[in-house]
Design an enzyme around this catalytic site. Structure first.
Site, PDB file in Angstrom:
ATOM      1  N   LYS A 150       0.869  -1.181   0.000  1.00  0.00           N
ATOM      2  CA  LYS A 150       0.000   0.000   0.000  1.00  0.00           C
ATOM      3  C   LYS A 150       0.900   1.223   0.000  1.00  0.00           C
ATOM      4  O   LYS A 150       2.027   1.157   0.474  1.00  0.00           O
ATOM      5  CB  LYS A 150      -0.867   0.015   1.263  1.00  0.00           C
ATOM      6  CG  LYS A 150      -2.110   0.855   1.152  1.00  0.00           C
ATOM      7  CD  LYS A 150      -3.231   0.080   0.534  1.00  0.00           C
ATOM      8  CE  LYS A 150      -4.433   0.930   0.241  1.00  0.00           C
ATOM      9  NZ  LYS A 150      -5.562   0.094  -0.190  1.00  0.00           N
TER      10      LYS A 150
ATOM     11  N   ASP B   6      -6.722   4.271  -5.086  1.00  0.00           N
ATOM     12  CA  ASP B   6      -7.414   4.080  -3.807  1.00  0.00           C
ATOM     13  C   ASP B   6      -8.089   5.434  -3.553  1.00  0.00           C
ATOM     14  O   ASP B   6      -8.259   6.214  -4.503  1.00  0.00           O
ATOM     15  CB  ASP B   6      -6.406   3.695  -2.711  1.00  0.00           C
ATOM     16  CG  ASP B   6      -7.079   3.130  -1.465  1.00  0.00           C
ATOM     17  OD1 ASP B   6      -7.516   1.976  -1.500  1.00  0.00           O
ATOM     18  OD2 ASP B   6      -7.188   3.847  -0.447  1.00  0.00           O
TER      19      ASP B   6
ATOM     20  N   GLY C  64     -21.508   6.315   0.774  1.00  0.00           N
ATOM     21  CA  GLY C  64     -20.521   6.742  -0.216  1.00  0.00           C
ATOM     22  C   GLY C  64     -21.219   7.101  -1.517  1.00  0.00           C
ATOM     23  O   GLY C  64     -22.414   6.807  -1.706  1.00  0.00           O
ATOM     24  N   PHE C  65     -20.492   7.752  -2.414  1.00  0.00           N
ATOM     25  CA  PHE C  65     -21.045   8.040  -3.753  1.00  0.00           C
ATOM     26  C   PHE C  65     -19.933   8.026  -4.792  1.00  0.00           C
ATOM     27  O   PHE C  65     -20.069   8.570  -5.877  1.00  0.00           O
ATOM     28  CB  PHE C  65     -21.826   9.363  -3.755  1.00  0.00           C
ATOM     29  CG  PHE C  65     -20.979  10.601  -3.654  1.00  0.00           C
ATOM     30  CD1 PHE C  65     -20.341  10.923  -2.474  1.00  0.00           C
ATOM     31  CD2 PHE C  65     -20.820  11.449  -4.745  1.00  0.00           C
ATOM     32  CE1 PHE C  65     -19.552  12.072  -2.377  1.00  0.00           C
ATOM     33  CE2 PHE C  65     -20.031  12.600  -4.657  1.00  0.00           C
ATOM     34  CZ  PHE C  65     -19.397  12.905  -3.462  1.00  0.00           C
ATOM     35  N   GLY C  66     -18.830   7.358  -4.458  1.00  0.00           N
ATOM     36  CA  GLY C  66     -17.693   7.263  -5.383  1.00  0.00           C
ATOM     37  C   GLY C  66     -17.826   6.054  -6.288  1.00  0.00           C
ATOM     38  O   GLY C  66     -18.926   5.521  -6.505  1.00  0.00           O
ATOM     39  N   ASN C  67     -16.694   5.632  -6.779  1.00  0.00           N
ATOM     40  CA  ASN C  67     -16.626   4.515  -7.704  1.00  0.00           C
ATOM     41  C   ASN C  67     -17.273   3.245  -7.185  1.00  0.00           C
ATOM     42  O   ASN C  67     -18.006   2.558  -7.893  1.00  0.00           O
ATOM     43  CB  ASN C  67     -15.140   4.188  -7.929  1.00  0.00           C
ATOM     44  CG  ASN C  67     -14.796   4.336  -9.375  1.00  0.00           C
ATOM     45  OD1 ASN C  67     -15.659   4.657 -10.182  1.00  0.00           O
ATOM     46  ND2 ASN C  67     -13.552   4.081  -9.694  1.00  0.00           N
TER      47      ASN C  67
ATOM     48  N   ALA D 127     -19.502   2.850  -4.682  1.00  0.00           N
ATOM     49  CA  ALA D 127     -20.941   3.014  -4.510  1.00  0.00           C
ATOM     50  C   ALA D 127     -21.649   2.957  -5.868  1.00  0.00           C
ATOM     51  O   ALA D 127     -22.707   2.327  -6.013  1.00  0.00           O
ATOM     52  CB  ALA D 127     -21.231   4.353  -3.826  1.00  0.00           C
TER      53      ALA D 127
HETATM   54  N1  GLU Z   1      -7.131   0.189  -3.570  1.00  0.00           N
HETATM   55  C1  GLU Z   1      -7.820  -0.989  -3.965  1.00  0.00           C
HETATM   56  C2  GLU Z   1      -7.723  -2.008  -2.858  1.00  0.00           C
HETATM   57  O1  GLU Z   1      -7.370  -1.641  -1.796  1.00  0.00           O
HETATM   58  C3  GLU Z   1      -7.305  -1.538  -5.281  1.00  0.00           C
HETATM   59  C4  GLU Z   1      -5.882  -1.986  -5.235  1.00  0.00           C
HETATM   60  C5  GLU Z   1      -5.372  -2.496  -6.559  1.00  0.00           C
HETATM   61  O2  GLU Z   1      -6.139  -2.564  -7.514  1.00  0.00           O
HETATM   62  O3  GLU Z   1      -4.174  -2.815  -6.602  1.00  0.00           O
HETATM   63  O4  GLU Z   1      -8.004  -3.167  -2.985  1.00  0.00           O
END
Ligand code: GLU
Length: 418
Positions: A124, A164, A235-238, A240
Protein backbone atom coordinates in the site's frame (compact mmCIF):
# COMPACT_ATOMS: atom_id res chain seq x y z
CA UNK A 1 0.95 -19.12 19.39
CA UNK A 2 0.49 -16.62 22.16
CA UNK A 3 -1.37 -13.65 20.67
CA UNK A 4 -0.90 -11.48 23.77
CA UNK A 5 2.85 -12.02 23.82
CA UNK A 6 3.22 -11.13 20.15
CA UNK A 7 0.99 -8.09 20.57
CA UNK A 8 2.95 -6.90 23.61
CA UNK A 9 6.16 -6.89 21.61
CA UNK A 10 4.51 -5.04 18.74
CA UNK A 11 2.85 -2.55 21.09
CA UNK A 12 6.23 -1.72 22.59
CA UNK A 13 7.90 -1.33 19.24
CA UNK A 14 5.08 0.55 17.47
CA UNK A 15 3.19 2.08 20.39
CA UNK A 16 1.87 5.01 18.35
CA UNK A 17 0.63 2.93 15.40
CA UNK A 18 -2.92 2.35 16.62
CA UNK A 19 -4.51 1.33 13.30
CA UNK A 20 -1.76 -1.11 12.45
CA UNK A 21 -1.86 -2.74 15.90
CA UNK A 22 -5.63 -3.12 15.72
CA UNK A 23 -5.45 -4.78 12.29
CA UNK A 24 -2.78 -7.22 13.43
CA UNK A 25 -4.75 -8.12 16.55
CA UNK A 26 -7.91 -8.82 14.56
CA UNK A 27 -6.10 -11.16 12.19
CA UNK A 28 -4.08 -12.94 14.89
CA UNK A 29 -7.16 -13.58 17.00
CA UNK A 30 -8.93 -15.21 14.07
CA UNK A 31 -6.01 -17.39 12.99
CA UNK A 32 -4.91 -18.44 16.48
CA UNK A 33 -6.54 -21.89 16.37
CA UNK A 34 -5.35 -22.80 12.91
CA UNK A 35 -1.79 -21.72 13.72
CA UNK A 36 -1.86 -23.90 16.83
CA UNK A 37 -3.03 -26.82 14.73
CA UNK A 38 -0.08 -26.31 12.34
CA UNK A 39 3.15 -26.40 14.39
CA UNK A 40 5.24 -25.94 11.23
CA UNK A 41 4.14 -22.28 11.16
CA UNK A 42 5.40 -21.71 14.67
CA UNK A 43 8.65 -23.53 13.94
CA UNK A 44 9.34 -21.14 11.05
CA UNK A 45 8.20 -18.14 13.13
CA UNK A 46 5.72 -17.25 10.39
CA UNK A 47 3.63 -14.93 12.57
CA UNK A 48 6.44 -12.62 13.62
CA UNK A 49 7.63 -12.55 10.02
CA UNK A 50 4.24 -11.84 8.44
CA UNK A 51 3.36 -8.86 10.66
CA UNK A 52 6.56 -7.00 9.72
CA UNK A 53 6.60 -5.26 6.30
CA UNK A 54 9.40 -6.28 3.93
CA UNK A 55 10.27 -2.60 3.58
CA UNK A 56 8.86 0.88 4.09
CA UNK A 57 9.86 3.42 1.50
CA UNK A 58 9.36 7.04 2.45
CA UNK A 59 10.20 10.01 0.27
CA UNK A 60 9.77 13.75 -0.02
CA UNK A 61 7.37 15.10 -2.64
CA UNK A 62 8.00 18.73 -3.60
CA UNK A 63 5.82 20.55 -6.08
CA UNK A 64 4.76 24.07 -7.01
CA UNK A 65 1.12 25.11 -6.61
CA UNK A 66 -0.77 27.44 -8.96
CA UNK A 67 0.17 30.49 -6.90
CA UNK A 68 3.85 29.69 -7.29
CA UNK A 69 4.28 28.46 -3.69
CA UNK A 70 6.51 25.44 -3.12
CA UNK A 71 4.67 22.64 -1.30
CA UNK A 72 6.13 19.65 0.51
CA UNK A 73 4.31 16.37 1.14
CA UNK A 74 5.34 12.96 2.36
CA UNK A 75 5.11 9.99 -0.01
CA UNK A 76 5.17 6.32 0.98
CA UNK A 77 5.18 2.81 -0.39
CA UNK A 78 4.95 -0.07 2.03
CA UNK A 79 5.97 -3.35 0.39
CA UNK A 80 4.55 -5.76 2.89
CA UNK A 81 4.78 -9.30 1.58
CA UNK A 82 5.55 -10.86 -1.82
CA UNK A 83 5.35 -14.56 -0.99
CA UNK A 84 2.63 -15.31 -3.55
CA UNK A 85 3.31 -12.66 -6.21
CA UNK A 86 4.68 -9.19 -6.92
CA UNK A 87 3.63 -6.52 -4.43
CA UNK A 88 0.19 -5.12 -5.26
CA UNK A 89 -2.05 -2.51 -3.72
CA UNK A 90 -3.41 0.98 -4.06
CA UNK A 91 -2.07 4.48 -3.54
CA UNK A 92 -4.09 6.74 -1.27
CA UNK A 93 -3.86 10.53 -1.44
CA UNK A 94 -5.56 11.91 1.65
CA UNK A 95 -4.50 14.12 4.60
CA UNK A 96 -5.14 11.20 6.99
CA UNK A 97 -2.34 9.13 5.43
CA UNK A 98 0.35 8.14 7.95
CA UNK A 99 2.76 5.21 8.13
CA UNK A 100 0.42 3.54 10.64
CA UNK A 101 -2.59 3.81 8.32
CA UNK A 102 -0.59 2.45 5.41
CA UNK A 103 0.84 -0.39 7.49
CA UNK A 104 -2.71 -1.30 8.51
CA UNK A 105 -3.93 -1.21 4.92
CA UNK A 106 -0.83 -2.97 3.57
CA UNK A 107 -1.18 -5.76 6.11
CA UNK A 108 -4.84 -6.23 5.20
CA UNK A 109 -3.93 -6.18 1.52
CA UNK A 110 -1.78 -9.32 1.91
CA UNK A 111 -4.83 -11.36 2.87
CA UNK A 112 -7.26 -9.62 0.53
CA UNK A 113 -4.99 -10.28 -2.45
CA UNK A 114 -4.41 -13.85 -1.36
CA UNK A 115 -8.18 -14.43 -1.24
CA UNK A 116 -8.56 -13.42 -4.89
CA UNK A 117 -6.73 -16.64 -5.92
CA UNK A 118 -4.47 -14.50 -8.16
CA UNK A 119 -0.69 -14.20 -7.73
CA UNK A 120 -0.46 -10.87 -5.93
CA UNK A 121 1.54 -9.90 -2.85
CA UNK A 122 0.47 -7.12 -0.47
CA UNK A 123 1.46 -3.45 -0.51
CA UNK A 124 0.00 0.00 0.00
CA UNK A 125 1.23 3.51 -0.51
CA UNK A 126 0.23 7.09 -0.91
CA UNK A 127 0.69 10.57 0.44
CA UNK A 128 -0.75 13.03 2.93
CA UNK A 129 -1.49 15.29 -0.06
CA UNK A 130 -5.08 16.58 -0.05
CA UNK A 131 -6.53 16.55 -3.59
CA UNK A 132 -9.60 18.53 -2.45
CA UNK A 133 -9.83 21.90 -4.14
CA UNK A 134 -6.67 21.36 -6.20
CA UNK A 135 -6.66 22.36 -9.87
CA UNK A 136 -6.09 19.83 -12.60
CA UNK A 137 -2.59 21.21 -13.17
CA UNK A 138 -1.75 20.95 -9.49
CA UNK A 139 -2.91 17.32 -9.47
CA UNK A 140 -0.73 16.64 -12.49
CA UNK A 141 2.35 18.28 -11.01
CA UNK A 142 1.86 16.48 -7.72
CA UNK A 143 1.47 13.08 -9.42
CA UNK A 144 4.61 13.70 -11.48
CA UNK A 145 6.62 14.73 -8.42
CA UNK A 146 5.35 11.66 -6.54
CA UNK A 147 6.28 9.30 -9.37
CA UNK A 148 9.71 10.88 -9.85
CA UNK A 149 10.63 9.13 -6.56
CA UNK A 150 8.39 6.06 -6.62
CA UNK A 151 9.39 4.80 -10.07
CA UNK A 152 12.70 3.42 -8.79
CA UNK A 153 10.95 0.93 -6.53
CA UNK A 154 8.16 -0.45 -8.74
CA UNK A 155 7.86 -2.59 -11.88
CA UNK A 156 5.40 -4.90 -13.62
CA UNK A 157 6.99 -7.94 -11.93
CA UNK A 158 8.12 -6.13 -8.76
CA UNK A 159 5.38 -3.92 -7.38
CA UNK A 160 2.23 -2.79 -9.18
CA UNK A 161 0.43 0.15 -7.54
CA UNK A 162 -3.14 1.22 -8.36
CA UNK A 163 -5.73 3.71 -7.18
CA UNK A 164 -7.41 4.08 -3.81
CA UNK A 165 -9.07 7.03 -2.04
CA UNK A 166 -8.03 10.23 -3.85
CA UNK A 167 -6.42 8.34 -6.72
CA UNK A 168 -8.72 7.62 -9.66
CA UNK A 169 -8.35 7.28 -13.40
CA UNK A 170 -7.03 10.81 -13.89
CA UNK A 171 -4.28 10.42 -11.28
CA UNK A 172 -3.30 6.98 -12.61
CA UNK A 173 -2.94 8.63 -16.03
CA UNK A 174 -0.56 11.31 -14.75
CA UNK A 175 1.39 8.81 -12.64
CA UNK A 176 1.70 6.44 -15.57
CA UNK A 177 2.81 9.19 -17.95
CA UNK A 178 5.67 10.10 -15.64
CA UNK A 179 6.65 6.46 -15.06
CA UNK A 180 6.77 5.83 -18.80
CA UNK A 181 8.96 8.88 -19.34
CA UNK A 182 11.41 7.97 -16.57
CA UNK A 183 11.61 4.22 -17.13
CA UNK A 184 11.32 4.42 -20.89
CA UNK A 185 8.95 1.47 -20.83
CA UNK A 186 5.27 0.96 -21.55
CA UNK A 187 4.14 -1.97 -19.43
CA UNK A 188 1.68 -3.06 -16.76
CA UNK A 189 3.38 -1.23 -13.88
CA UNK A 190 0.13 0.38 -12.70
CA UNK A 191 -3.45 -0.86 -12.88
CA UNK A 192 -6.62 1.14 -13.30
CA UNK A 193 -5.20 2.55 -16.52
CA UNK A 194 -7.36 4.15 -19.19
CA UNK A 195 -9.08 1.60 -21.39
CA UNK A 196 -7.34 2.92 -24.53
CA UNK A 197 -3.83 2.35 -23.15
CA UNK A 198 -3.78 -0.95 -21.30
CA UNK A 199 -6.60 -0.61 -18.78
CA UNK A 200 -9.05 -3.46 -18.27
CA UNK A 201 -12.72 -3.11 -19.07
CA UNK A 202 -14.89 -3.35 -15.93
CA UNK A 203 -12.02 -2.16 -13.67
CA UNK A 204 -13.87 1.09 -12.72
CA UNK A 205 -16.99 -0.79 -11.64
CA UNK A 206 -15.16 -3.88 -10.33
CA UNK A 207 -15.12 -3.16 -6.59
CA UNK A 208 -18.83 -2.33 -6.53
CA UNK A 209 -19.75 -5.26 -8.77
CA UNK A 210 -17.61 -7.58 -6.64
CA UNK A 211 -19.36 -6.34 -3.53
CA UNK A 212 -22.76 -7.22 -4.93
CA UNK A 213 -21.58 -10.59 -6.31
CA UNK A 214 -20.28 -11.46 -2.86
CA UNK A 215 -23.52 -10.34 -1.17
CA UNK A 216 -25.43 -12.46 -3.70
CA UNK A 217 -23.55 -15.54 -2.48
CA UNK A 218 -24.24 -14.60 1.13
CA UNK A 219 -27.96 -14.27 0.38
CA UNK A 220 -27.90 -17.68 -1.29
CA UNK A 221 -26.82 -19.28 1.99
CA UNK A 222 -30.21 -18.17 3.32
CA UNK A 223 -32.10 -19.15 0.18
CA UNK A 224 -32.56 -15.53 -0.96
CA UNK A 225 -31.52 -13.16 -3.74
CA UNK A 226 -31.44 -9.44 -4.57
CA UNK A 227 -34.88 -9.29 -6.19
CA UNK A 228 -37.16 -6.79 -4.44
CA UNK A 229 -34.66 -6.11 -1.65
CA UNK A 230 -34.15 -2.63 -0.21
CA UNK A 231 -30.48 -1.69 -0.31
CA UNK A 232 -28.80 1.18 1.51
CA UNK A 233 -25.42 2.36 0.29
CA UNK A 234 -22.97 4.75 1.88
CA UNK A 235 -20.52 6.74 -0.22
CA UNK A 236 -21.05 8.04 -3.75
CA UNK A 237 -17.69 7.26 -5.38
CA UNK A 238 -16.63 4.51 -7.70
CA UNK A 239 -17.47 1.67 -5.34
CA UNK A 240 -20.94 3.01 -4.51
CA UNK A 241 -21.63 3.62 -8.18
CA UNK A 242 -20.66 0.08 -9.25
CA UNK A 243 -22.63 -1.42 -6.37
CA UNK A 244 -25.76 0.62 -7.18
CA UNK A 245 -25.55 -0.39 -10.83
CA UNK A 246 -25.21 -4.12 -10.18
CA UNK A 247 -27.71 -4.26 -7.30
CA UNK A 248 -30.27 -2.51 -9.51
CA UNK A 249 -29.55 -4.87 -12.42
CA UNK A 250 -30.24 -7.77 -10.07
CA UNK A 251 -33.66 -6.34 -9.18
CA UNK A 252 -32.98 -4.56 -5.90
CA UNK A 253 -34.01 -1.01 -4.99
CA UNK A 254 -31.15 1.21 -3.85
CA UNK A 255 -32.51 4.01 -1.66
CA UNK A 256 -29.48 5.85 -0.23
CA UNK A 257 -26.05 7.22 -1.04
CA UNK A 258 -23.98 9.46 1.19
CA UNK A 259 -21.12 11.92 1.34
CA UNK A 260 -19.24 13.84 4.03
CA UNK A 261 -22.12 16.36 4.05
CA UNK A 262 -24.93 13.88 4.81
CA UNK A 263 -27.04 11.30 3.00
CA UNK A 264 -29.65 11.16 0.25
CA UNK A 265 -32.82 9.12 0.70
CA UNK A 266 -34.56 8.47 -2.59
CA UNK A 267 -37.76 6.47 -2.05
CA UNK A 268 -38.16 5.95 -5.82
CA UNK A 269 -34.86 4.08 -6.03
CA UNK A 270 -31.52 5.22 -7.37
CA UNK A 271 -31.44 3.69 -10.84
CA UNK A 272 -30.89 4.54 -14.52
CA UNK A 273 -29.89 8.17 -15.12
CA UNK A 274 -29.62 8.70 -11.36
CA UNK A 275 -26.72 6.27 -11.24
CA UNK A 276 -25.04 8.15 -14.08
CA UNK A 277 -25.62 11.33 -12.13
CA UNK A 278 -23.45 9.92 -9.31
CA UNK A 279 -20.51 10.07 -11.69
CA UNK A 280 -21.25 13.74 -12.41
CA UNK A 281 -21.45 14.47 -8.70
CA UNK A 282 -18.06 12.85 -8.15
CA UNK A 283 -16.52 14.61 -11.13
CA UNK A 284 -17.59 18.00 -9.74
CA UNK A 285 -14.85 17.45 -7.11
CA UNK A 286 -16.83 19.13 -4.30
CA UNK A 287 -17.25 15.95 -2.23
CA UNK A 288 -20.94 16.61 -1.46
CA UNK A 289 -24.14 14.68 -2.28
CA UNK A 290 -26.67 17.43 -1.51
CA UNK A 291 -27.03 18.53 -5.19
CA UNK A 292 -28.75 15.16 -5.88
CA UNK A 293 -31.83 16.49 -4.06
CA UNK A 294 -32.01 19.51 -6.41
CA UNK A 295 -31.65 17.31 -9.46
CA UNK A 296 -34.24 14.73 -8.30
CA UNK A 297 -36.71 16.62 -6.05
CA UNK A 298 -38.44 13.47 -4.72
CA UNK A 299 -35.25 12.65 -2.84
CA UNK A 300 -34.54 14.02 0.63
CA UNK A 301 -31.18 15.24 1.85
CA UNK A 302 -30.35 14.55 5.51
CA UNK A 303 -27.62 16.90 6.56
CA UNK A 304 -24.73 15.60 8.68
CA UNK A 305 -26.23 12.11 9.02
CA UNK A 306 -25.25 8.60 7.99
CA UNK A 307 -27.68 6.42 5.99
CA UNK A 308 -27.77 3.61 8.55
CA UNK A 309 -30.98 4.91 10.17
CA UNK A 310 -32.90 3.88 7.02
CA UNK A 311 -34.54 0.47 7.22
CA UNK A 312 -33.04 -2.00 4.74
CA UNK A 313 -32.48 -5.65 3.86
CA UNK A 314 -28.92 -5.18 2.71
CA UNK A 315 -26.45 -2.47 3.77
CA UNK A 316 -23.47 -1.91 1.51
CA UNK A 317 -20.93 0.36 3.20
CA UNK A 318 -19.02 1.72 0.20
CA UNK A 319 -17.19 4.32 2.25
CA UNK A 320 -15.90 3.29 5.70
CA UNK A 321 -17.50 1.56 8.70
CA UNK A 322 -16.65 1.27 12.38
CA UNK A 323 -15.57 -1.82 14.36
CA UNK A 324 -18.47 -1.27 16.81
CA UNK A 325 -20.96 -1.76 13.96
CA UNK A 326 -19.38 -5.12 13.17
CA UNK A 327 -19.82 -6.30 16.76
CA UNK A 328 -23.54 -5.47 16.65
CA UNK A 329 -23.94 -7.51 13.44
CA UNK A 330 -22.11 -10.50 14.89
CA UNK A 331 -24.08 -10.49 18.13
CA UNK A 332 -27.34 -10.47 16.19
CA UNK A 333 -26.20 -13.15 13.76
CA UNK A 334 -26.60 -10.73 10.87
CA UNK A 335 -24.39 -11.86 8.01
CA UNK A 336 -21.45 -9.49 7.72
CA UNK A 337 -18.67 -9.59 5.14
CA UNK A 338 -15.34 -7.93 6.00
CA UNK A 339 -13.79 -5.50 3.52
CA UNK A 340 -10.94 -7.81 2.63
CA UNK A 341 -13.41 -10.28 1.16
CA UNK A 342 -16.26 -8.09 -0.07
CA UNK A 343 -14.00 -5.42 -1.63
CA UNK A 344 -11.52 -7.81 -3.20
CA UNK A 345 -13.18 -7.47 -6.61
CA UNK A 346 -11.28 -4.25 -7.30
CA UNK A 347 -7.84 -5.65 -6.80
CA UNK A 348 -8.90 -8.94 -8.41
CA UNK A 349 -9.76 -7.07 -11.59
CA UNK A 350 -6.42 -5.28 -11.28
CA UNK A 351 -4.89 -8.75 -11.33
CA UNK A 352 -6.88 -9.48 -14.51
CA UNK A 353 -5.54 -6.23 -15.96
CA UNK A 354 -2.00 -7.44 -15.21
CA UNK A 355 -2.70 -10.71 -17.01
CA UNK A 356 -4.00 -8.87 -20.08
CA UNK A 357 -1.00 -6.52 -20.08
CA UNK A 358 1.41 -9.45 -19.80
CA UNK A 359 -0.28 -11.15 -22.77
CA UNK A 360 -0.57 -7.83 -24.63
CA UNK A 361 -4.24 -8.25 -25.38
CA UNK A 362 -7.62 -7.06 -24.12
CA UNK A 363 -10.51 -9.17 -22.99
CA UNK A 364 -14.09 -8.05 -23.75
CA UNK A 365 -16.17 -6.71 -20.86
CA UNK A 366 -18.27 -9.85 -20.40
CA UNK A 367 -15.16 -12.02 -20.16
CA UNK A 368 -13.69 -9.81 -17.43
CA UNK A 369 -17.02 -9.65 -15.61
CA UNK A 370 -17.46 -13.43 -15.72
CA UNK A 371 -13.97 -13.95 -14.34
CA UNK A 372 -14.62 -11.39 -11.61
CA UNK A 373 -17.92 -13.07 -10.76
CA UNK A 374 -16.24 -16.47 -10.49
CA UNK A 375 -13.49 -15.03 -8.28
CA UNK A 376 -16.07 -13.58 -5.88
CA UNK A 377 -17.87 -16.95 -5.76
CA UNK A 378 -14.53 -18.60 -4.93
CA UNK A 379 -13.74 -16.07 -2.21
CA UNK A 380 -17.14 -16.70 -0.70
CA UNK A 381 -16.52 -20.45 -0.76
CA UNK A 382 -13.17 -20.01 1.01
CA UNK A 383 -14.80 -17.88 3.70
CA UNK A 384 -17.47 -20.52 4.28
CA UNK A 385 -14.86 -23.29 4.36
CA UNK A 386 -12.89 -21.65 7.17
CA UNK A 387 -15.59 -19.53 8.82
CA UNK A 388 -18.53 -21.91 9.37
CA UNK A 389 -19.27 -22.30 13.06
CA UNK A 390 -20.82 -25.30 14.81
CA UNK A 391 -24.34 -23.83 14.69
CA UNK A 392 -23.99 -23.25 10.92
CA UNK A 393 -23.48 -19.47 11.19
CA UNK A 394 -20.73 -18.26 8.87
CA UNK A 395 -18.20 -15.97 10.52
CA UNK A 396 -16.90 -14.28 7.37
CA UNK A 397 -14.32 -12.23 9.27
CA UNK A 398 -12.66 -15.35 10.60
CA UNK A 399 -13.10 -17.27 7.36
CA UNK A 400 -11.50 -14.53 5.26
CA UNK A 401 -8.57 -14.12 7.61
CA UNK A 402 -7.79 -17.83 7.78
CA UNK A 403 -8.23 -18.48 4.06
CA UNK A 404 -6.06 -15.48 3.16
CA UNK A 405 -3.42 -16.41 5.70
CA UNK A 406 -3.03 -20.10 4.85
CA UNK A 407 -1.94 -19.52 1.26
CA UNK A 408 0.64 -16.89 2.18
CA UNK A 409 1.97 -18.81 5.19
CA UNK A 410 2.42 -21.98 3.12
CA UNK A 411 4.23 -20.03 0.40
CA UNK A 412 6.55 -18.52 3.01
CA UNK A 413 7.25 -21.99 4.39
CA UNK A 414 8.06 -23.35 0.93
CA UNK A 415 10.41 -20.47 0.16
CA UNK A 416 12.47 -20.65 3.34
CA UNK A 417 13.83 -17.80 5.44
CA UNK A 418 14.74 -15.17 2.85
N1 GLU B 1 -7.13 0.19 -3.57
C1 GLU B 1 -7.82 -0.99 -3.96
C2 GLU B 1 -7.72 -2.01 -2.86
O1 GLU B 1 -7.37 -1.64 -1.80
C3 GLU B 1 -7.30 -1.54 -5.28
C4 GLU B 1 -5.88 -1.99 -5.23
C5 GLU B 1 -5.37 -2.50 -6.56
O2 GLU B 1 -6.14 -2.56 -7.51
O3 GLU B 1 -4.17 -2.82 -6.60
O4 GLU B 1 -8.00 -3.17 -2.98
Amino acid sequence: MNVEKIMQKLEQRYSHEREYLQAVREVLESIEDIVNENPQFEAANIIERIVEPDRIIQFKVQWVDDKGNVQVNRGYRIQFNNAIGPYKGGLRFHPSVTPSILKFLGFEQIFKNSLTTLPMGGAKGGSDFDPKGKSNNEIMRFCQAFMSELWKYIGADIDVPAGDIGVGGREIGYLYGMYKKLAGEHNGVLTGKGKGWGGSLIRPEATGFGNVFFAKEMLKTRGQDFKGKIVTISGFGNVAWGAALKATQLGAKVVTISGPDGYIYDPDGISGEKIDYMLELRASNNDIVKPYSYEFPNAQFHQGKKPWEVKCDIALPCATSTPEAIEVFMENKILFAPGKAANAGGVATSGLEQSQNAMKLNWPADEVENKLHQIMINIHESCVKYGKEDDGFVNYVKGANIAGFMKVANAMLDQGVV
